[in-house]
Design a protein around this motif. Sequence first.
Motif, PDB file in Angstrom:
ATOM      1  N   ARG A 100       0.826  -1.211   0.000  1.00 30.53           N
ATOM      2  CA  ARG A 100       0.000   0.000   0.000  1.00 30.53           C
ATOM      3  C   ARG A 100       0.861   1.262   0.000  1.00 30.53           C
ATOM      4  O   ARG A 100       0.538   2.246  -0.672  1.00 30.53           O
ATOM      5  CB  ARG A 100      -0.919   0.002   1.225  1.00 30.53           C
ATOM      6  CG  ARG A 100      -2.069  -0.997   1.165  1.00 30.53           C
ATOM      7  CD  ARG A 100      -3.099  -0.657   0.087  1.00 30.53           C
ATOM      8  NE  ARG A 100      -3.534   0.733   0.185  1.00 30.53           N
ATOM      9  CZ  ARG A 100      -4.502   1.185   0.998  1.00 30.53           C
ATOM     10  NH1 ARG A 100      -5.134   0.325   1.789  1.00 30.53           N
ATOM     11  NH2 ARG A 100      -4.837   2.461   1.017  1.00 30.53           N
TER      12      ARG A 100
ATOM     13  N   VAL B 122      -2.652   5.783   4.236  1.00 26.64           N
ATOM     14  CA  VAL B 122      -2.892   4.504   4.913  1.00 26.64           C
ATOM     15  C   VAL B 122      -3.077   4.716   6.410  1.00 26.64           C
ATOM     16  O   VAL B 122      -3.966   4.116   7.030  1.00 26.64           O
ATOM     17  CB  VAL B 122      -1.726   3.525   4.634  1.00 26.64           C
ATOM     18  CG1 VAL B 122      -1.884   2.262   5.485  1.00 26.64           C
ATOM     19  CG2 VAL B 122      -1.683   3.148   3.163  1.00 26.64           C
TER      20      VAL B 122
ATOM     21  N   GLU C 288      -6.560   5.814   7.006  1.00 28.75           N
ATOM     22  CA  GLU C 288      -7.523   4.714   6.920  1.00 28.75           C
ATOM     23  C   GLU C 288      -7.507   3.879   8.200  1.00 28.75           C
ATOM     24  O   GLU C 288      -8.556   3.458   8.687  1.00 28.75           O
ATOM     25  CB  GLU C 288      -7.190   3.833   5.720  1.00 28.75           C
ATOM     26  CG  GLU C 288      -7.422   4.474   4.373  1.00 28.75           C
ATOM     27  CD  GLU C 288      -7.016   3.556   3.237  1.00 28.75           C
ATOM     28  OE1 GLU C 288      -7.106   2.323   3.407  1.00 28.75           O
ATOM     29  OE2 GLU C 288      -6.591   4.070   2.181  1.00 28.75           O
TER      30      GLU C 288
ATOM     31  N   ALA D  99      -9.320   5.690  10.904  1.00 31.76           N
ATOM     32  CA  ALA D  99     -10.770   5.551  10.756  1.00 31.76           C
ATOM     33  C   ALA D  99     -11.232   4.173  11.230  1.00 31.76           C
ATOM     34  O   ALA D  99     -12.292   4.042  11.857  1.00 31.76           O
ATOM     35  CB  ALA D  99     -11.168   5.777   9.297  1.00 31.76           C
ATOM     36  N   LEU D 100     -10.440   3.148  10.941  1.00 35.03           N
ATOM     37  CA  LEU D 100     -10.758   1.800  11.415  1.00 35.03           C
ATOM     38  C   LEU D 100     -10.764   1.762  12.945  1.00 35.03           C
ATOM     39  O   LEU D 100     -11.647   1.149  13.565  1.00 35.03           O
ATOM     40  CB  LEU D 100      -9.735   0.807  10.865  1.00 35.03           C
ATOM     41  CG  LEU D 100      -9.880  -0.655  11.304  1.00 35.03           C
ATOM     42  CD1 LEU D 100     -11.188  -1.250  10.790  1.00 35.03           C
ATOM     43  CD2 LEU D 100      -8.692  -1.486  10.813  1.00 35.03           C
TER      44      LEU D 100
ATOM     45  N   MET E 296      -7.751  -4.582   5.739  1.00 31.35           N
ATOM     46  CA  MET E 296      -8.858  -3.734   6.163  1.00 31.35           C
ATOM     47  C   MET E 296     -10.176  -4.484   6.190  1.00 31.35           C
ATOM     48  O   MET E 296     -10.945  -4.375   7.157  1.00 31.35           O
ATOM     49  CB  MET E 296      -8.962  -2.516   5.240  1.00 31.35           C
ATOM     50  CG  MET E 296      -7.792  -1.556   5.323  1.00 31.35           C
ATOM     51  SD  MET E 296      -7.620  -0.737   6.931  1.00 31.35           S
ATOM     52  CE  MET E 296      -9.094   0.284   6.932  1.00 31.35           C
TER      53      MET E 296
ATOM     54  N   LYS F  65     -12.486  -5.383   9.532  1.00 36.37           N
ATOM     55  CA  LYS F  65     -13.888  -4.956   9.620  1.00 36.37           C
ATOM     56  C   LYS F  65     -14.805  -6.156   9.882  1.00 36.37           C
ATOM     57  O   LYS F  65     -15.764  -6.065  10.657  1.00 36.37           O
ATOM     58  CB  LYS F  65     -14.292  -4.235   8.338  1.00 36.37           C
ATOM     59  CG  LYS F  65     -13.641  -2.866   8.198  1.00 36.37           C
ATOM     60  CD  LYS F  65     -13.972  -2.197   6.864  1.00 36.37           C
ATOM     61  CE  LYS F  65     -13.303  -0.835   6.759  1.00 36.37           C
ATOM     62  NZ  LYS F  65     -13.567  -0.171   5.455  1.00 36.37           N
TER      63      LYS F  65
END
Length: 318
Positions: free
Chosen positions: A53, A188, A191, A194-195, A301, A305
């Motif tokens: 990534r 990254v 992200e 946010a996770l 990710m 989730k």
Amino acid sequence: MLTSRTRSRVIPLTVLALTGLTGLTACGGASAGGSGKTEITASFYPVAWLAGRIGGPDVSVQTLTKPGAEPHDLELTPRQIADVGKADFAVYVKGVQPAVDEAVAKHAKDKSLDAASVVKTLPVPTGGEEEEHEHGHEHEHGHEDAPYDPHIWLDPTRMAAVATKLGDRLAAADSDHASAYRSRAKAVAGELGALDQDYRGGLRACKHKAIVTAHAAFGYLAERYGLQQVSVAGVDPTNEPSPKRLGELTRQIKTTGATTVFTETLVSPKVAQTLAKEAGVKTAVLDPVEGVEKGSPDDYMSIMKKNLETLRPALECS
């Protein structure tokens, strides 16, 4: 199931000498393999995902652990050891794979990133007398260099810190693409932040706090979100608990009110299923994100989730 006695063995130094290992040659986009990309060797899936990534189109990532393989028992071939030395950069988590730790220390020490060195680590989880015995067994077979829990990638905030550091290290190794590495690392990390917020919100109000896991991989997740990890095996998933330990676990499940024993994707679920049956609870899969099957549409990710979606009903979260 593999046992801890199938752990990696050190390849003789005479074999290493014949492989012609080379040092770091990446500078301004050059690569050891002549591909025009910075060549990265990653120990196993979580750090390979991160390298891919952040590196984007400017890197080529080779993962030492085959897709779907349990990483703790990795044995390196002479060619893989050569790849560690030839690569422009290596990224790994010290304490997960002794063979990788050995290869990096000898042949890539100055061109590597140990992800565990970037974050605050937790002690090796300990429990009852039987679990203590199992941890001593692990220590004997390869965890002597990691007096901590190495499963750092299961905390998104720690992964975000590793992402930022890896972006900086790649920028230093390949100055022509420095801004791109740092930009992707920032994205990254965002992200992952946010996770983390999803987990904090999703696990804020739960009836239960105990997560009964197949092995002690979820200590960082538990610490971050106020949960209690109760593990069937220690940090090495290949060690099976004794009948005495299973009895202790059954009592713990009933005491904590846990509703679920969590199995894993890369380890046989039989012991966990037996425990669940004895305790009168159900099973569900909680993925430690140690590897992804070849061809799977999932990545770090999406698996994390799914883990949150699995945890919420098991813990009866509102």
